[in-house]
Design an enzyme around this catalytic site. Structure first.
Site, PDB file in Angstrom:
ATOM      1  N   HIS A 118      30.352  54.055  40.216  1.00 21.17           N
ATOM      2  CA  HIS A 118      29.954  52.929  40.717  1.00 21.17           C
ATOM      3  C   HIS A 118      31.046  52.366  41.925  1.00 21.17           C
ATOM      4  O   HIS A 118      32.184  52.472  41.235  1.00 21.17           O
ATOM      5  CB  HIS A 118      29.633  51.737  40.106  1.00 21.17           C
ATOM      6  CG  HIS A 118      28.926  50.461  40.728  1.00 21.17           C
ATOM      7  ND1 HIS A 118      27.734  50.439  41.061  1.00 21.17           N
ATOM      8  CD2 HIS A 118      29.698  49.448  41.304  1.00 21.17           C
ATOM      9  CE1 HIS A 118      27.475  49.501  41.678  1.00 21.17           C
ATOM     10  NE2 HIS A 118      28.800  48.865  42.168  1.00 21.17           N
ATOM     11  N   CYS A 142      26.661  48.164  46.863  1.00 19.46           N
ATOM     12  CA  CYS A 142      26.625  47.324  45.671  1.00 19.46           C
ATOM     13  C   CYS A 142      25.855  46.181  45.761  1.00 19.46           C
ATOM     14  O   CYS A 142      24.528  46.375  46.053  1.00 19.46           O
ATOM     15  CB  CYS A 142      28.082  46.724  45.281  1.00 19.46           C
ATOM     16  SG  CYS A 142      28.232  46.364  43.680  1.00 19.46           S
ATOM     17  N   ASP A 176      27.500  55.738  36.696  1.00 25.58           N
ATOM     18  CA  ASP A 176      27.755  54.446  37.137  1.00 25.58           C
ATOM     19  C   ASP A 176      27.418  53.652  35.848  1.00 25.58           C
ATOM     20  O   ASP A 176      26.227  53.789  34.820  1.00 25.58           O
ATOM     21  CB  ASP A 176      26.476  54.229  38.064  1.00 25.58           C
ATOM     22  CG  ASP A 176      26.359  52.616  38.718  1.00 25.58           C
ATOM     23  OD1 ASP A 176      27.019  51.681  37.859  1.00 25.58           O
ATOM     24  OD2 ASP A 176      26.582  52.359  39.811  1.00 25.58           O
TER      25      ASP A 176
END
Length: 284
Positions: free
Chosen positions: A244, A156, A213
């Site tokens: 995600h 991330c 995502d």
């Protein structure tokens, strides 16, 4: 900058457990035993003092070891990142995860993600982060790591940093960026994104992305592929059914199939680029 006494910050960071913002954790959470590993926190000298870092390495292995920098999500080096370090150590690596938000405070103590981003994450300059990662590699070289065999992986927030560090330090052998943002608003603290530096990359980067995502569009992933070009040596894999954070086994976003395949692809990527170990090879 955070005004809490340094000792108070260190005690909070050294504590085990997950960040408040991600609790309660999912039943799918993976816990990797530390048996056969050397693990712990150390302080890494940096330009303005020192920052803590979690490290893990195999006990029964001849030094020097290949080094993998492990770059945190926005929640800091909490239990999940420490577990990822233990998994890499079990594969024969010296894994080190520096606390890159340390100067701003302890991200584990924030229960509200928006406040965490506003108060800590948005105040951390890329230039400082890249310098801290340089310092982490210097520390690793003094503690059993092989400076000629180093790589990076991040998740991330750390995925974006992995792309940037691959451009910053062409001496590392490979990078693996898990669902890191590819484009965004340029600011004095975050002046560039992976899309801006793709053509300059000399280190091969494996990008691991999710088809569902909601924050990173497939358009931006396609743009990154085009910006990298066919001769860059980098590669992007998209898991079409994943969301995600699909490797975050402690969260509802976890996708076991995508996470396991991504992990094996990452290890293979490291082996392909001179960072292999006997332990990192698939079991027959």
């Amino acid at each position: 900058m955070q005004t809490l006494p340094r000792r108070s910050l260190l005690e909070g960071l050294l504590a085990t457990g997950f960040a408040l913002a991600v609790r309660p954790v999912s039943a799918t959470t993976i816990v990797t035993p530390a048996a056969g590993l050397q693990t712990g926190f150390s302080e890494i000298p940096v330009a303005d003092g020192s920052i803590p870092a979690f490290h893990a390495a195999p006990l029964e292995s001849a030094a020097p070891l290949p080094v993998i920098l492990v770059i945190q999500e926005i929640f800091g080096v909490h239990e999940h990142i420490q577990d990822l370090c233990r998994r890499l150590a079990g594969c024969g690596y010296l894994a080190i995860a520096p606390e890159l938000f340390f100067r701003e405070g302890n991200p584990r103590q924030y229960s509200d993600i928006a406040e965490l981003i506003r108060t800590i994450v948005s105040r951390v300059p890329d230039e400082q982060v890249l310098a801290d990662l340089d310092a982490a590699l210097r520390w690793a070289a003094r503690h059993g790591g092989d400076p000629a065999r180093s790589g990076i992986t991040g998740f991330c927030w750390g995925g974006r940093i992995s792309w940037l560090y691959a451009r910053h330090n062409p001496a590392i052998r490979a990078a693996a960026a898990w669902y890191g943002r590819l484009g965004g608003e340029q600011t004095p603290l975050t002046p560039q994104y992976p899309l801006d530096i793709a053509a300059e990359l000399r280190v091969p980067v494996l990008g691991l992305y999710a088809g569902r995502d909601k924050g990173i569009s497939m358009q931006s992933v396609d743009s990154m592929r085009q910006a990298l070009g066919s001769k860059s040596g980098s590669k992007i894999i998209v898991y079409p059914d994943a969301e995600h954070g699909f490797n975050a086994d402690y969260r509802p976003s976890y996708n076991a199939a995508a996470a396991q395949d991504g992990w094996q692809n990452m290890l293979a990527w490291f082996r392909e680029h001179g960072l292999g170990t006997d332990q990192s090879r698939p079991k027959k």
